[in-house]
Design an enzyme around this catalytic site. Structure first.
Site, mmCIF file in Angstrom:
data_model
loop_
_atom_site.group_PDB
_atom_site.id
_atom_site.type_symbol
_atom_site.label_atom_id
_atom_site.label_comp_id
_atom_site.label_asym_id
_atom_site.label_seq_id
_atom_site.Cartn_x
_atom_site.Cartn_y
_atom_site.Cartn_z
ATOM 1 N N LYS A 96 0.781 -1.067 0.233
ATOM 2 C CA LYS A 96 0.041 0.073 0.053
ATOM 3 C C LYS A 96 1.090 1.224 0.156
ATOM 4 O O LYS A 96 0.533 2.358 -0.814
ATOM 5 C CB LYS A 96 -0.957 0.014 1.101
ATOM 6 C CG LYS A 96 -1.904 -0.988 0.745
ATOM 7 C CD LYS A 96 -2.885 -1.323 2.204
ATOM 8 C CE LYS A 96 -3.699 -2.605 1.837
ATOM 9 N NZ LYS A 96 -4.611 -3.086 3.232
ATOM 10 N N GLN A 99 -4.866 -1.571 9.324
ATOM 11 C CA GLN A 99 -4.713 -3.024 8.798
ATOM 12 C C GLN A 99 -5.076 -3.869 9.510
ATOM 13 O O GLN A 99 -4.871 -4.092 10.780
ATOM 14 C CB GLN A 99 -3.240 -3.194 8.326
ATOM 15 C CG GLN A 99 -2.870 -4.679 7.832
ATOM 16 C CD GLN A 99 -3.402 -4.664 6.387
ATOM 17 O OE1 GLN A 99 -3.396 -3.768 5.708
ATOM 18 N NE2 GLN A 99 -4.090 -5.680 5.881
ATOM 19 N N ASP A 102 -11.545 2.469 3.744
ATOM 20 C CA ASP A 102 -11.716 1.036 3.616
ATOM 21 C C ASP A 102 -13.331 0.913 3.254
ATOM 22 O O ASP A 102 -13.802 -0.136 2.877
ATOM 23 C CB ASP A 102 -11.403 0.241 4.809
ATOM 24 C CG ASP A 102 -9.777 -0.399 4.422
ATOM 25 O OD1 ASP A 102 -9.574 -0.644 3.140
ATOM 26 O OD2 ASP A 102 -9.151 -0.922 5.242
#
Ligand code: NAP
Length: 278
Positions: free
Chosen positions: A48, A92, A115
């Site tokens: 990422k 994460q 997200d």
């Protein structure tokens, strides 16, 4: 059969983002939070960060030790919610067991929830009025569209009903006017249901789960699964060698859905930055 090249589609999305950021001189920041020493999470976070670098997005990494408390992580999220340099916040997953993932997700400001896991964003997806799409299902939609396949009116079957893949995936297909069936571990006639699908999306997490007898001749097959086979090699849910000759398009693993997830994260971060500057 044609392979759907997720790397190429993802590269095109990232190029487009890079160009827009450069041309408009945008300053976009993504905070990436990792807690603990999970090796797979470390690989994802590094990928990422690399994608951010490519696109011209500044990434701010926060690496917390495995024994961090929920309180410490909530405090960090509060700080990032207030930080004007940070347009998107990515925590994460999975988190260590002493931390309640749901509490953390809900604490992220919906405007920075790139997200799209937060209940506000999930609700917006449900009613079809959204700012961010969840990255993996959004990536799958891009891949299907890259094949030129018309989605409207098609029979689509999604195997898996998780909050991060299966359910939003079904919703995005529904928004495109597909007739959608969601299957899960209690579905009794899985093979029959799957073999009706013009577009079959598998998000189960079991190597070799989708066999050729579950696939309709000429179907588009999208494999979201990320598993290790008996030799330890990365593979999807689909028994690729036997399914590939039956379908019109299929995603490989690796090189299919995986690269798209990161590209869509970049897209959401850019969108967050633009929305916040309005
Ligand atoms: P998950 O939360 O474990 O969900 C798996 C789903 O599969 C559940 O809904 C489960 O049904 C269903 N399932 C399990 N066994 C089944 C069976 N025998 N028949 C029918 N359905 C069955 O997993 P997830 O987070 O959605 O992820 C799914 C896979 O996608 C994993 O391999 C994950 O690593 C991968 N993934 C890839 C990406 C990417 O970027 N490529 C991103 C996210 C996830 P129940 O609900 O009934 O238990």
């Amino acid at each position: 059969m044609t392979l759907i090249d997720g790397k190429a589609v993802s590269a095109a999305v990232k190029e487009r983002i890079k160009k827009e950021i450069e041309e408009k001189g945008l300053k976009i920041g993504l905070a990436v939070v990792i807690v603990g020493n999970d090796q797979a999470s470390r690989v994802y976070v590094n990928n990422k960060k690399k994608a951010c670098e490519f696109c011209g997005i500044t990434s701010y990494e926060y690496a917390l030790p495995e024994e961090s408390t929920e309180e410490q992580l909530l405090k960090l999220v509060d700080k990032l919610n207030e930080d004007g340099r940070v347009n998107g916040i990515l925590v994460q997953l999975p988190l260590p067991k002493q931390i309640d993932e749901k509490k953390i997700i809900e604490r992220i400001s919906p405007e920075k929830d790139v997200d799209a896991f937060n209940a506000v964003n999930v609700g917006k997806i449900m009613i079809g009025n959204y700012s961010f799409l969840p990255c993996t299902p959004a990536g799958v939609m891009e891949l299907i569209k890259s094949t030129g396949t018309e989605i409207s009116g098609k029979e689509c079957v999604v195997i898996g009903r998780s909050n991060i893949v299966g359910k939003p995936m079904a919703m995005l297909l529904l928004h495109e006017s597909a007739t959608v069936t969601i299957c899960h571990s209690k579905t009794s006639n899985l093979k029959d249901v799957c073999s009706r699908a013009d577009i079959l999306v598998s998000a189960v997490g079991k190597a070799g789960f989708v066999t050729a007898d579950m696939v309709k001749e000429g179907a588009v097959v999208i494999d979201v699964g990320m598993n290790r086979n008996s030799e330890g090699k990365l593979c999807g849910d689909v028994d690729f060698d036997n399914v590939k000759d039956k379908c019109s398009f299929i995603t490989p693993v690796p090189g299919g859905v995986g690269p798209m997830t990161i590209a869509m994260l970049m897209e959401n971060t850019l969108r967050a930055g633009k929305l916040q500057s309005l």
